[in-house]
Design a protein around this motif. Structure first.
Motif, PDB file in Angstrom:
ATOM      1  N   CYS A   9       0.840  -1.200   0.000  1.00  0.00           N
ATOM      2  CA  CYS A   9       0.000   0.000   0.000  1.00  0.00           C
ATOM      3  C   CYS A   9       0.880   1.257   0.000  1.00  0.00           C
ATOM      4  O   CYS A   9       1.658   1.470   0.938  1.00  0.00           O
ATOM      5  CB  CYS A   9      -0.912   0.002   1.220  1.00  0.00           C
ATOM      6  SG  CYS A   9      -1.966   1.467   1.318  1.00  0.00           S
ATOM      7  N   ASP A  20      -0.261   4.361   0.172  1.00  0.00           N
ATOM      8  CA  ASP A  20      -1.013   5.492   0.708  1.00  0.00           C
ATOM      9  C   ASP A  20      -0.584   5.763   2.151  1.00  0.00           C
ATOM     10  O   ASP A  20      -0.867   4.964   3.054  1.00  0.00           O
ATOM     11  CB  ASP A  20      -2.515   5.187   0.662  1.00  0.00           C
ATOM     12  CG  ASP A  20      -3.358   6.418   0.979  1.00  0.00           C
ATOM     13  OD1 ASP A  20      -2.798   7.406   1.498  1.00  0.00           O
ATOM     14  OD2 ASP A  20      -4.574   6.380   0.709  1.00  0.00           O
ATOM     15  N   PRO A  21       0.100   6.878   2.426  1.00  0.00           N
ATOM     16  CA  PRO A  21       0.562   7.160   3.796  1.00  0.00           C
ATOM     17  C   PRO A  21      -0.586   7.456   4.758  1.00  0.00           C
ATOM     18  O   PRO A  21      -0.378   7.441   5.976  1.00  0.00           O
ATOM     19  CB  PRO A  21       1.461   8.381   3.616  1.00  0.00           C
ATOM     20  CG  PRO A  21       0.972   9.038   2.363  1.00  0.00           C
ATOM     21  CD  PRO A  21       0.490   7.932   1.480  1.00  0.00           C
ATOM     22  N   ARG A  22      -1.782   7.714   4.245  1.00  0.00           N
ATOM     23  CA  ARG A  22      -2.917   7.994   5.134  1.00  0.00           C
ATOM     24  C   ARG A  22      -3.334   6.741   5.906  1.00  0.00           C
ATOM     25  O   ARG A  22      -3.767   6.834   7.065  1.00  0.00           O
ATOM     26  CB  ARG A  22      -4.105   8.526   4.332  1.00  0.00           C
ATOM     27  CG  ARG A  22      -3.862   9.906   3.725  1.00  0.00           C
ATOM     28  CD  ARG A  22      -5.012  10.298   2.819  1.00  0.00           C
ATOM     29  NE  ARG A  22      -5.106   9.389   1.662  1.00  0.00           N
ATOM     30  CZ  ARG A  22      -6.034   9.489   0.699  1.00  0.00           C
ATOM     31  NH1 ARG A  22      -6.947  10.441   0.775  1.00  0.00           N
ATOM     32  NH2 ARG A  22      -6.028   8.637  -0.301  1.00  0.00           N
ATOM     33  N   CYS A  23      -3.217   5.574   5.301  1.00  0.00           N
ATOM     34  CA  CYS A  23      -3.572   4.336   6.014  1.00  0.00           C
ATOM     35  C   CYS A  23      -2.345   3.522   6.390  1.00  0.00           C
ATOM     36  O   CYS A  23      -2.411   2.678   7.293  1.00  0.00           O
ATOM     37  CB  CYS A  23      -4.527   3.485   5.175  1.00  0.00           C
ATOM     38  SG  CYS A  23      -3.846   2.923   3.607  1.00  0.00           S
ATOM     39  N   CYS A  24      -1.235   3.750   5.717  1.00  0.00           N
ATOM     40  CA  CYS A  24      -0.001   3.000   5.991  1.00  0.00           C
ATOM     41  C   CYS A  24       1.158   3.979   6.108  1.00  0.00           C
ATOM     42  O   CYS A  24       1.986   4.095   5.186  1.00  0.00           O
ATOM     43  CB  CYS A  24       0.258   1.980   4.879  1.00  0.00           C
ATOM     44  SG  CYS A  24      -1.040   0.726   4.710  1.00  0.00           S
ATOM     45  N   PRO A  25       1.252   4.702   7.227  1.00  0.00           N
ATOM     46  CA  PRO A  25       2.297   5.717   7.380  1.00  0.00           C
ATOM     47  C   PRO A  25       3.686   5.108   7.478  1.00  0.00           C
ATOM     48  O   PRO A  25       3.845   3.931   7.815  1.00  0.00           O
ATOM     49  CB  PRO A  25       1.911   6.422   8.683  1.00  0.00           C
ATOM     50  CG  PRO A  25       1.130   5.401   9.441  1.00  0.00           C
ATOM     51  CD  PRO A  25       0.384   4.606   8.412  1.00  0.00           C
ATOM     52  N   THR A  71       1.979   1.388  11.926  1.00  0.00           N
ATOM     53  CA  THR A  71       0.722   1.530  12.659  1.00  0.00           C
ATOM     54  C   THR A  71       0.726   0.553  13.832  1.00  0.00           C
ATOM     55  O   THR A  71       1.065  -0.628  13.653  1.00  0.00           O
ATOM     56  CB  THR A  71      -0.475   1.211  11.745  1.00  0.00           C
ATOM     57  OG1 THR A  71      -0.428   2.052  10.591  1.00  0.00           O
ATOM     58  CG2 THR A  71      -1.789   1.425  12.480  1.00  0.00           C
TER      59      THR A  71
END
Length: 448
Positions: A147, A149-154, A158
């Motif tokens: 993934c 996308d840093p919004r869900c996988c910074p 997490t």
């Protein structure tokens, strides 16, 4: 991330849906039955809803140069094993579980393992099965290698959910599924002693071996040794079964205290004979299975010093009894350690392969029951070997001399995929009967 249905517990009716990397990461211990630290785990997915299928676990090779061959082997093993058991997977989920080494952050551990994730994805892709998700779990956090996308996988990862608070935890509790600590905890119950008693046990093994060498080379003597081994093992099982129950944390120590070093040495060396070991494998059901498992674990802990390879026999028996009793997680751990002790141990290879493929142990149980019933009423302690094992283990009795243990290990390492400490899937079928040095020499044992 697509939704995935995962069967929780023994029933195929009860299903839960895992949504996204977070719930997949939280579900891993329940899928395996333990927390698989220092491990590569691959799980097959079937159908449009991603039903969980077969799964494989292997320790992460320390040398990055080994990652490519190991990735190819794992992908092939999981896919071909799934085809034999059920159907070709539609996708695969990969987990890399390893805490940071000293001086390393969890994020750095994740980046260090990224090439391994890429090799696994590539190996599966070459076989036309995509990796739907690849996760790294380290120091209580997870990252997705798939993934962007840093919004869900910074980038900092997490945090994992608190134990017992997830959907999978609730479903597992309802179904009676338990997570028994970490892989490291489970392996510790089977590892050789590291205490003051180690030298005493080693001396007992030396003494027992010196006595057995001349006897095992004689046909009648070999039969007598087999009978004595089984009788001592029986006596120890009765002793363990009649002892007062101990608290779980003290159970292994209590069992150790009930077995003398001489008794342990006699049974360990006697089990190096394949036919004797196959007779012992008949103790696989009911109360016999419970006490036999305790004995095999205790004997594995007594395989100290130069006798560490001798642990393959009791570890394999522990794996077999666990699998026969429905405890696949414990079976995989014991069989993995057996193959770490001796990667060419045929019986462990066959059981590990069958367990990973989800086969029914009842086939082998029926065979062993049949051999036991045929032998009932016969005189003496010799008996035909179980036919399920005999097809792949033809040779028995004393073996010609082999190369020293160190040279054998070097040769074996060049034949198998580097780092594959517990050979998974169909590659296990390549095992064959091996020669061995006379019983009683340090490191000498029957590899079947």
């Amino acid at each position: 991330m697509n939704k995935h249905d995962a069967t929780s517990g023994p029933s195929d009716v009860q299903q839960i849906t895992l949504r996204g990397p977070a719930e997949l990461a939280d579900a891993l211990p329940y899928l395996m039955g333990f927390h698989p630290n220092d491990s590569v785990v691959m799980v097959a997915l079937h159908g449009g809803r991603g039903r969980f299928g077969g799964r494989l676990r292997l320790g992460i090779p320390k040398d990055p140069d080994e990652w490519g061959p190991v990735a190819d082997q794992l992908a092939q093993s999981l896919i071909e094993g799934s085809e034999r058991r059920d159907a070709r997977p539609d996708a695969i989920v990969v987990f890399l579980c390893q805490d940071p080494v000293e001086g390393e952050s969890a994020s750095q551990a994740m980046e260090r393992l990224r090439p391994l994730a890429q090799r696994l994805r590539r190996a599966c892709g070459v076989l036309d099965v995509p990796v739907l998700e690849a996760l790294c779990i380290s120091d209580g956090r997870y990252w997705s290698y798939c993934c962007p996308d840093p919004r869900c996988c910074p980038a900092e990862g997490t945090p994992l959910a608190l134990p017992g608070t997830t959907v999978m935890a609730a479903a597992a509790a309802y179904a009676g599924v338990q997570v028994r600590g970490s892989l490291r905890d489970m392996e510790a119950r089977l590892m050789p002693w590291e205490s003051a008693a180690t030298q005493e046990q080693e001396r007992a093994l030396d003494s027992a071996g010196a006595v057995l060498v001349s006897r095992i080379l004689d046909v009648d003597g070999r039969r007598e040794v087999a009978g004595e081994t089984l009788r001592v093992a029986r006596d120890l099982m009765e002793r363990l079964g009649s002892a007062p129950s101990a608290a779980p944390a003290e159970a292994d120590s209590a069992d150790d205290g009930l077995i003398t070093t001489g008794e342990a040495a006699a049974v360990i060396l006697g089990l190096q004979d394949r036919e004797t070991r196959d007779r012992a494998a008949e103790w696989m059901e009911g109360r016999e299975a419970e006490t036999a498992l305790r004995l095999w674990r205790a004997l594995a802990r007594r395989c100290v010093g130069p006798y560490v390879e001798h642990a393959a026999a009791p570890l394999t028996l522990a794996g077999w009894v666990s699998w026969s009793s429905g405890d696949e997680a414990a079976a995989r751990v014991a069989l993995g350690l057996a193959l770490r002790a001796d990667p060419d141990y045929t019986f462990a290879q066959l059981l590990h392969q069958a367990c990973n493929q989800g086969l029914d142990p009842e086939t082998l149980r029926r065979c062993l029951r049949g051999e036991r019933h045929l032998r009932d009423g016969q005189e003496g302690d010799s008996a035909p070997e179980p036919r399920a094992v005999a097809r792949t283990e033809r040779r028995s009795g004393p073996r010609p001399a082999r190369a020293p243990a160190g040279k054998r290990r070097s040769a074996a390492a060049s034949r198998r995929a580097p780092g594959a400490s517990s050979r998974p899937g169909p590659t296990a079928g390549r095992g064959r009967a091996r020669d061995t040095r006379p019983l009683g020499q340090r490191g000498a044992r029957n590899r079947d």
